[in-house]
Design a protein around this motif. Structure first.
Motif, PDB file in Angstrom:
ATOM      1  N   GLN A 140      -5.917  -8.394  44.979  1.00 39.12           N
ATOM      2  CA  GLN A 140      -7.257  -7.417  44.746  1.00 39.12           C
ATOM      3  C   GLN A 140      -7.476  -7.190  43.298  1.00 39.12           C
ATOM      4  OE1 GLN A 140      -9.294  -5.289  47.173  1.00 39.12           O
ATOM      5  NE2 GLN A 140     -10.285  -5.539  45.147  1.00 39.12           N
ATOM      6  N   GLU A 141      -8.566  -7.681  42.824  1.00 36.76           N
ATOM      7  CA  GLU A 141      -8.888  -7.363  41.390  1.00 36.76           C
ATOM      8  C   GLU A 141      -9.924  -6.066  41.507  1.00 36.76           C
ATOM      9  OE1 GLU A 141      -8.877 -11.779  39.599  1.00 36.76           O
ATOM     10  OE2 GLU A 141     -10.756 -11.116  40.312  1.00 36.76           O
ATOM     11  N   TYR A 142      -9.757  -5.327  40.434  1.00 31.59           N
ATOM     12  CA  TYR A 142     -10.788  -4.256  40.340  1.00 31.59           C
ATOM     13  C   TYR A 142     -10.852  -3.752  38.885  1.00 31.59           C
ATOM     14  CZ  TYR A 142      -6.209  -1.982  39.517  1.00 31.59           C
ATOM     15  OH  TYR A 142      -4.797  -1.527  38.878  1.00 31.59           O
ATOM     16  N   THR A 143     -11.615  -3.014  38.649  1.00 27.30           N
ATOM     17  CA  THR A 143     -12.285  -2.468  37.239  1.00 27.30           C
ATOM     18  C   THR A 143     -12.250  -1.059  37.210  1.00 27.30           C
ATOM     19  OG1 THR A 143     -13.602  -4.453  37.073  1.00 27.30           O
ATOM     20  CG2 THR A 143     -13.727  -2.960  35.208  1.00 27.30           C
ATOM     21  N   LEU A 144     -11.580  -0.517  36.086  1.00 29.09           N
ATOM     22  CA  LEU A 144     -11.373   0.982  35.675  1.00 29.09           C
ATOM     23  C   LEU A 144     -12.685   1.194  34.959  1.00 29.09           C
ATOM     24  CD1 LEU A 144      -7.562   0.905  34.917  1.00 29.09           C
ATOM     25  CD2 LEU A 144      -8.700   1.698  37.091  1.00 29.09           C
ATOM     26  N   LEU A 145     -13.207   2.528  35.256  1.00 27.81           N
ATOM     27  CA  LEU A 145     -14.550   2.946  34.635  1.00 27.81           C
ATOM     28  C   LEU A 145     -14.025   4.339  34.139  1.00 27.81           C
ATOM     29  CD1 LEU A 145     -17.133   2.001  37.233  1.00 27.81           C
ATOM     30  CD2 LEU A 145     -16.392   0.477  35.078  1.00 27.81           C
ATOM     31  N   ASP A 146     -14.862   4.549  32.985  1.00 25.58           N
ATOM     32  CA  ASP A 146     -14.822   6.048  32.539  1.00 25.58           C
ATOM     33  C   ASP A 146     -16.088   6.972  33.309  1.00 25.58           C
ATOM     34  OD1 ASP A 146     -17.255   5.698  31.280  1.00 25.58           O
ATOM     35  OD2 ASP A 146     -16.186   5.251  29.416  1.00 25.58           O
ATOM     36  N   MET A 147     -16.137   8.090  33.290  1.00 23.63           N
ATOM     37  CA  MET A 147     -16.840   9.009  33.832  1.00 23.63           C
ATOM     38  C   MET A 147     -18.391   8.757  33.656  1.00 23.63           C
ATOM     39  SD  MET A 147     -15.329  10.887  36.152  1.00 23.63           S
ATOM     40  CE  MET A 147     -16.662  12.254  36.425  1.00 23.63           C
ATOM     41  N   GLU A 148     -18.756   7.914  32.583  1.00 25.13           N
ATOM     42  CA  GLU A 148     -20.022   7.235  32.185  1.00 25.13           C
ATOM     43  C   GLU A 148     -20.474   5.928  32.882  1.00 25.13           C
ATOM     44  OE1 GLU A 148     -20.153   7.741  28.022  1.00 25.13           O
ATOM     45  OE2 GLU A 148     -20.053   9.806  27.723  1.00 25.13           O
ATOM     46  N   GLY A 149     -19.377   5.525  33.662  1.00 22.36           N
ATOM     47  CA  GLY A 149     -19.808   4.128  34.198  1.00 22.36           C
ATOM     48  C   GLY A 149     -19.140   2.981  33.309  1.00 22.36           C
ATOM     49  N   ARG A 150     -18.777   3.198  32.300  1.00 17.63           N
ATOM     50  CA  ARG A 150     -18.412   2.062  31.391  1.00 17.63           C
ATOM     51  C   ARG A 150     -17.005   1.667  31.434  1.00 17.63           C
ATOM     52  NH1 ARG A 150     -21.558  -1.198  27.973  1.00 17.63           N
ATOM     53  NH2 ARG A 150     -20.406  -1.506  25.847  1.00 17.63           N
ATOM     54  N   PRO A 151     -17.025   0.229  31.373  1.00 16.18           N
ATOM     55  CA  PRO A 151     -15.365  -0.111  31.641  1.00 16.18           C
ATOM     56  C   PRO A 151     -14.467   0.767  30.800  1.00 16.18           C
ATOM     57  CG  PRO A 151     -16.702  -2.033  31.615  1.00 16.18           C
ATOM     58  CD  PRO A 151     -17.739  -0.936  31.305  1.00 16.18           C
ATOM     59  N   ILE A 153     -10.018   8.814  35.830  1.00 11.38           N
ATOM     60  CA  ILE A 153     -10.517   7.695  35.696  1.00 11.38           C
ATOM     61  C   ILE A 153     -11.134   7.146  37.102  1.00 11.38           C
ATOM     62  CG2 ILE A 153     -10.222   5.193  35.067  1.00 11.38           C
ATOM     63  CD1 ILE A 153      -8.227   6.207  32.979  1.00 11.38           C
ATOM     64  N   CYS A 154     -12.362   6.403  36.918  1.00 11.18           N
ATOM     65  CA  CYS A 154     -12.697   5.901  38.221  1.00 11.18           C
ATOM     66  C   CYS A 154     -12.421   4.113  38.563  1.00 11.18           C
ATOM     67  CB  CYS A 154     -14.247   5.900  38.168  1.00 11.18           C
ATOM     68  SG  CYS A 154     -14.679   7.581  37.874  1.00 11.18           S
ATOM     69  N   VAL A 155     -12.216   4.017  39.534  1.00 12.13           N
ATOM     70  CA  VAL A 155     -12.028   2.615  40.198  1.00 12.13           C
ATOM     71  C   VAL A 155     -13.399   1.978  40.896  1.00 12.13           C
ATOM     72  CG1 VAL A 155     -10.826   0.813  41.679  1.00 12.13           C
ATOM     73  CG2 VAL A 155      -9.841   2.941  40.574  1.00 12.13           C
ATOM     74  N   THR A 156     -13.737   0.799  40.417  1.00 10.26           N
ATOM     75  CA  THR A 156     -14.809   0.017  41.037  1.00 10.26           C
ATOM     76  C   THR A 156     -14.288  -1.171  41.472  1.00 10.26           C
ATOM     77  OG1 THR A 156     -17.116  -0.742  41.045  1.00 10.26           O
ATOM     78  CG2 THR A 156     -15.869  -1.138  38.949  1.00 10.26           C
ATOM     79  N   LEU A 157     -14.827  -1.470  42.828  1.00  8.16           N
ATOM     80  CA  LEU A 157     -14.681  -2.765  43.353  1.00  8.16           C
ATOM     81  C   LEU A 157     -15.919  -3.947  43.256  1.00  8.16           C
ATOM     82  CD1 LEU A 157     -12.451  -2.248  46.419  1.00  8.16           C
ATOM     83  CD2 LEU A 157     -11.821  -2.366  44.200  1.00  8.16           C
ATOM     84  N   ASP A 158     -16.616  -3.487  42.571  1.00  9.56           N
ATOM     85  CA  ASP A 158     -17.808  -4.129  42.389  1.00  9.56           C
ATOM     86  C   ASP A 158     -17.562  -5.540  41.834  1.00  9.56           C
ATOM     87  OD1 ASP A 158     -20.188  -5.573  40.707  1.00  9.56           O
ATOM     88  OD2 ASP A 158     -20.965  -3.754  41.471  1.00  9.56           O
ATOM     89  N   PRO A 159     -18.017  -6.753  42.336  1.00 10.02           N
ATOM     90  CA  PRO A 159     -17.724  -8.098  42.193  1.00 10.02           C
ATOM     91  C   PRO A 159     -18.293  -8.344  40.761  1.00 10.02           C
ATOM     92  CG  PRO A 159     -19.208  -8.046  43.949  1.00 10.02           C
ATOM     93  CD  PRO A 159     -19.012  -6.790  43.763  1.00 10.02           C
ATOM     94  N   LYS A 160     -19.129  -7.906  40.248  1.00  7.40           N
ATOM     95  CA  LYS A 160     -19.453  -8.358  38.839  1.00  7.40           C
ATOM     96  C   LYS A 160     -20.013  -6.924  38.195  1.00  7.40           C
ATOM     97  CE  LYS A 160     -20.937 -11.410  35.880  1.00  7.40           C
ATOM     98  NZ  LYS A 160     -19.780 -12.621  35.277  1.00  7.40           N
ATOM     99  N   PRO A 161     -18.976  -6.338  37.846  1.00  7.39           N
ATOM    100  CA  PRO A 161     -19.323  -4.939  37.112  1.00  7.39           C
ATOM    101  C   PRO A 161     -20.170  -5.089  35.857  1.00  7.39           C
ATOM    102  CG  PRO A 161     -16.875  -5.621  37.089  1.00  7.39           C
ATOM    103  CD  PRO A 161     -17.794  -6.558  37.873  1.00  7.39           C
ATOM    104  N   MET A 162     -20.108  -6.066  35.002  1.00  7.66           N
ATOM    105  CA  MET A 162     -20.478  -6.431  33.752  1.00  7.66           C
ATOM    106  C   MET A 162     -21.260  -7.517  33.659  1.00  7.66           C
ATOM    107  SD  MET A 162     -20.051  -3.389  32.030  1.00  7.66           S
ATOM    108  CE  MET A 162     -20.660  -3.983  30.443  1.00  7.66           C
ATOM    109  N   GLN A 163     -22.592  -7.503  33.745  1.00 10.24           N
ATOM    110  CA  GLN A 163     -23.479  -8.667  33.585  1.00 10.24           C
ATOM    111  C   GLN A 163     -23.183  -9.304  32.025  1.00 10.24           C
ATOM    112  OE1 GLN A 163     -25.148  -9.925  36.295  1.00 10.24           O
ATOM    113  NE2 GLN A 163     -24.356  -8.268  37.235  1.00 10.24           N
TER     114      GLN A 163
END
Length: 368
Positions: A140-151, A239-249
């Protein structure tokens, strides 16, 4: 960094005050049971807690419960009661003592499964394939985000240096929020989840944990609860977690949920023959699997499976030894030992593990 975290209401809370109350003696005849379920998006996790006057030892001990499905995209407001059927029990690492986490299935008012209840049909497939002893491990890969939605840890105005030093990195300029990763790992161990490892991933602020090997339906139950624990731990840190498969273009790796799979025959001597047979079957059902491998039927994976950044193309099936750009990878050690498992690299990070494992079992074991 403090300025970013201060945007989080949870970060501002004094956690030491909470401990004063969690350390209060718990009545011997009362426990807190947190029921967990998947909402109508097929990705979101919901939970609520009730008091039980006994400690459940098995699933049949637990009462069926209900909730407002109109607030989770699963029913109309005029007929909103939706049912929670317990399916798995875990220890609660937040409340501890005899308190429990309860993974649940969801059913409509007429007791038919909700549209996002993928577990029921998965369980039917696992029962039909039980003699194959299917084992799964999901990365399971995931990305951590701040409250502004930035990694998390990325510059506010700009980008970190290019990918290269971050994968399995060590050092404050290479990895961010290891505290969350370590806390989550220990929470999974305490809960009874078969978590087998963790590592920093290729994109900064991206991490991975692995669940398995698990047999049959249990990998889905355990991965969903591990996701719940991840969101809850990160919540404590603001901190927020996203499971978006392409969080940064752009020139950044996406996130997947690579599924490692084997049957009893694959794990035995010369099991490579069975692995090759399985790959042949999978090659003929590529479109079916792509549709099952993300909640939007392939639309999310279109952004990730481009043939770049360690992925195969969503349009083509491929397989190879030690090839991270293939749909199916045979690990080098498996090729040398001539037995073991295969890795399906197509599932997206936000996949439903019930759908993924069901598709694999129906194709490979049940010849559907």
């Amino acid at each position: 960094m403090a300025g970013i975290l201060e945007n989080s209401p949870n970060y501002k809370l004094n956690k030491s005050i909470l401990e004063k109350f969690l350390s209060l003696p718990q009545p011997p005849n009362k426990i807190q049971a947190t029921y967990i379920w998947i909402d109508g998006t097929g990705e979101g996790i919901r939970a609520k807690t009730r008091t039980l006057d006994f400690v459940p030892e098995k699933i049949s001990d637990l009462p069926i419960w209900n909730y407002d499905g109109s607030s989770t995209y699963q029913s109309e407001g005029s007929n909103s009661d939706t049912y929670l059927y317990p399916v798995a029990i875990f220890k609660d690492p937040f409340l501890r003592n005899d308190n429990k986490l309860i993974m649940c299935d969801t059913y409509k008012y007429n007791k038919k499964p909700t549209d996002t209840n993928k577990r029921l049909s998965c369980l039917e497939a696992m029962k039909a394939a039980a003699n194959h002893k299917p084992w799964f491990g999901i990365e399971q890969e995931y990305t951590l985000l701040d409250m502004e939605g930035r990694p998390f840890g990325w510059p506010r105005n700009g980008f970190p240096g290019p990918q290269g030093p971050y994968y399995c990195g060590v050092g404050a300029n290479k990895v961010y929020a290891r505290d969350i990763v370590d806390a989550h790992y220990r929470a999974c161990l305490y809960a009874g989840i078969n978590i087998s490892g963790t590592n920093a991933e290729v994109m900064p602020a991206q991490w991975e944990f692995q669940v398995g090997p698990c047999e049959g339906i249990s990998v889905g139950d355990e991965l969903w609860v591990a996701r719940y624990l991840l969101h809850r731990v990160a919540e404590e840190f603001g901190i927020c977690v996203t499971l978006d498969p392409k969080p940064m273009q752009g020139d950044w790796n996406g996130a997947g949920a690579h599924c490692n799979f084997s049957t009893k025959a694959m794990r035995e001597d010369n099991g490579i023959i069975e692995i090759e047979k399985a790959i042949d079957k999978l090659s003929k059902q590529h479109l079916r699997h792509i549709k099952a491998y993300d909640p939007k039927g392939g639309k999310d994976n279109e952004r990730r499976l481009t043939g770049r950044h360690e992925t195969s193309s969503i349009h083509d099936f491929s397989a190879g030894v030690a090839n991270r750009g293939a749909s199916i990878r045979i690990p080098r050690g498996v090729a040398e030992d001539k037995k073991g498992y295969l890795e399906d690299r197509r599932p997206s990070s936000n996949c439903d593990p019930y759908s993924v494992t069901e598709a694999i079992v129906r194709t490979v074991c049940l010849d559907e």
